[in-house]
Design a protein around this motif. Structure first.
Motif, PDB file in Angstrom:
ATOM      1  N   ALA A  61       0.651  17.561  36.345  1.00  0.00           N
ATOM      2  CA  ALA A  61       0.809  18.199  37.652  1.00  0.00           C
ATOM      3  C   ALA A  61       2.255  18.118  38.124  1.00  0.00           C
ATOM      4  O   ALA A  61       3.066  17.343  37.601  1.00  0.00           O
ATOM      5  CB  ALA A  61      -0.108  17.533  38.675  1.00  0.00           C
ATOM      6  N   VAL A  62       2.552  18.936  39.129  1.00  0.00           N
ATOM      7  CA  VAL A  62       3.836  18.932  39.825  1.00  0.00           C
ATOM      8  C   VAL A  62       3.530  18.844  41.321  1.00  0.00           C
ATOM      9  O   VAL A  62       2.662  19.567  41.810  1.00  0.00           O
ATOM     10  CB  VAL A  62       4.649  20.213  39.552  1.00  0.00           C
ATOM     11  N   VAL A  63       4.229  17.965  42.021  1.00  0.00           N
ATOM     12  CA  VAL A  63       4.095  17.916  43.481  1.00  0.00           C
ATOM     13  C   VAL A  63       5.391  18.442  44.090  1.00  0.00           C
ATOM     14  O   VAL A  63       6.452  17.840  43.934  1.00  0.00           O
ATOM     15  CB  VAL A  63       3.804  16.493  43.992  1.00  0.00           C
ATOM     16  N   VAL A  64       5.290  19.575  44.768  1.00  0.00           N
ATOM     17  CA  VAL A  64       6.441  20.239  45.368  1.00  0.00           C
ATOM     18  C   VAL A  64       6.497  19.865  46.851  1.00  0.00           C
ATOM     19  O   VAL A  64       5.500  19.995  47.563  1.00  0.00           O
ATOM     20  CB  VAL A  64       6.329  21.767  45.226  1.00  0.00           C
ATOM     21  N   VAL A  65       7.657  19.393  47.299  1.00  0.00           N
ATOM     22  CA  VAL A  65       7.824  19.019  48.701  1.00  0.00           C
ATOM     23  C   VAL A  65       8.808  19.985  49.351  1.00  0.00           C
ATOM     24  O   VAL A  65       9.935  20.137  48.891  1.00  0.00           O
ATOM     25  CB  VAL A  65       8.355  17.576  48.836  1.00  0.00           C
ATOM     26  N   HIS A  66       8.357  20.668  50.401  1.00  0.00           N
ATOM     27  CA  HIS A  66       9.259  21.533  51.169  1.00  0.00           C
ATOM     28  C   HIS A  66      10.110  20.656  52.074  1.00  0.00           C
ATOM     29  O   HIS A  66       9.620  19.694  52.665  1.00  0.00           O
ATOM     30  CB  HIS A  66       8.450  22.550  51.970  1.00  0.00           C
ATOM     31  N   GLY A  85       0.200  25.029  31.893  1.00  0.00           N
ATOM     32  CA  GLY A  85      -1.110  24.512  32.262  1.00  0.00           C
ATOM     33  C   GLY A  85      -1.061  23.332  33.216  1.00  0.00           C
ATOM     34  O   GLY A  85      -1.879  22.408  33.123  1.00  0.00           O
ATOM     35  N   LEU A  86      -0.114  23.359  34.143  1.00  0.00           N
ATOM     36  CA  LEU A  86       0.042  22.265  35.097  1.00  0.00           C
ATOM     37  C   LEU A  86      -0.490  22.650  36.470  1.00  0.00           C
ATOM     38  O   LEU A  86      -0.336  23.788  36.915  1.00  0.00           O
ATOM     39  CB  LEU A  86       1.523  21.884  35.249  1.00  0.00           C
ATOM     40  N   LEU A  87      -1.072  21.687  37.156  1.00  0.00           N
ATOM     41  CA  LEU A  87      -1.462  21.851  38.539  1.00  0.00           C
ATOM     42  C   LEU A  87      -0.210  21.767  39.408  1.00  0.00           C
ATOM     43  O   LEU A  87       0.613  20.865  39.226  1.00  0.00           O
ATOM     44  CB  LEU A  87      -2.446  20.746  38.930  1.00  0.00           C
ATOM     45  N   VAL A  88      -0.029  22.704  40.337  1.00  0.00           N
ATOM     46  CA  VAL A  88       1.117  22.685  41.246  1.00  0.00           C
ATOM     47  C   VAL A  88       0.607  22.448  42.659  1.00  0.00           C
ATOM     48  O   VAL A  88      -0.109  23.283  43.221  1.00  0.00           O
ATOM     49  CB  VAL A  88       1.926  24.004  41.182  1.00  0.00           C
TER      50      VAL A  88
END
Length: 220
Positions: A61-66, A85-88
């Protein structure tokens, strides 16, 4: 969200190091390993190319922070996620009322036009100016910390938005190259841009900063 998605022991989750430690802590609590990727120099959010370069067979997964009222490049990041195939997942900021955002943008525009010797933020992509973050180049005199002390001495509130990137903290220390993260941590300073600021207060901010501007190298 990570646990609900099945992320756990043996997985890696790509996160930014520029920001709060809570994101890395959440990954650890889920049993996974936080992997730090570099940020975009303009948005201060995860850079899609850096995320792609950090992917391994264990990436889940990737955790994107605004950040600071500026959104990450979500279309590109979702594209990376789809290819591998990663969860974003996204972590947003609390939204202010529209009127307050409009007033912040008005004050930001005033600062953009008046400040000298610092690099003002890029206002693109619907910036809401949760924080008005400038860069004080470290190759001049004074540097960011000295600049902040001098501005505070004139009665202007300012703060360093990210004092220590997460990958520098003892519990998350990594031998990883994050040049934009390092540069942002060393150069960024948040100036007041609250909707309640008066025209006179805005002028005081500009005067305090510009009095130091002649001591700085040009901000390219």
């Amino acid at each position: 969200m990570l646990r609900a998605a099945g992320v756990g022991v043996g997985d890696e989750v790509i996160v930014p190091a520029f920001g709060n430690v809570e994101v890395a802590e959440a990954v650890t609590l889920a049993g996974a390993l936080p992997v730090f990727a570099d940020i975009d120099a303009v948005t201060y959010c995860l850079d899609a190319s850096a995320v792609e370069a950090a992917i391994t067979p264990r990436s889940a997964a990737v955790v994107v922070v605004h950040r600071f009222g500026r959104r990450a490049d979500i279309p590109r990041l979702h594209g990376v996620g789809q290819r591998h195939g990663l969860l974003v997942l996204e972590q947003g900021e609390s939204e202010a009322p529209y009127d307050e955002i409009a007033q912040r943008r008005e004050r930001a525009a005033f600062l953009d036009g008046k400040l000298r010797g610092v690099r003002t933020p890029d206002g693109g992509d619907g910036h809401t100016y949760q924080q008005y973050v400038v860069r004080v180049p470290g190759n001049g005199r004074p540097d960011r910390d000295a600049f902040a002390r001098a501005v505070r001495a004139k009665g202007i509130e300012c703060r360093v938005p990210v004092k220590t990137p997460v990958h520098r903290l003892p519990e998350y220390r990594r031998c990883v190259s994050l040049p934009e993260t390092e540069r942002a941590a060393d150069e960024t300073l948040a100036l007041p841009v609250d909707a309640s600021l008066t025209k006179r207060e805005m002028q005081r901010i500009v005067s305090a900063c510009n009095a130091l501007g002649g001591l700085l190298q040009p901000a390219f």
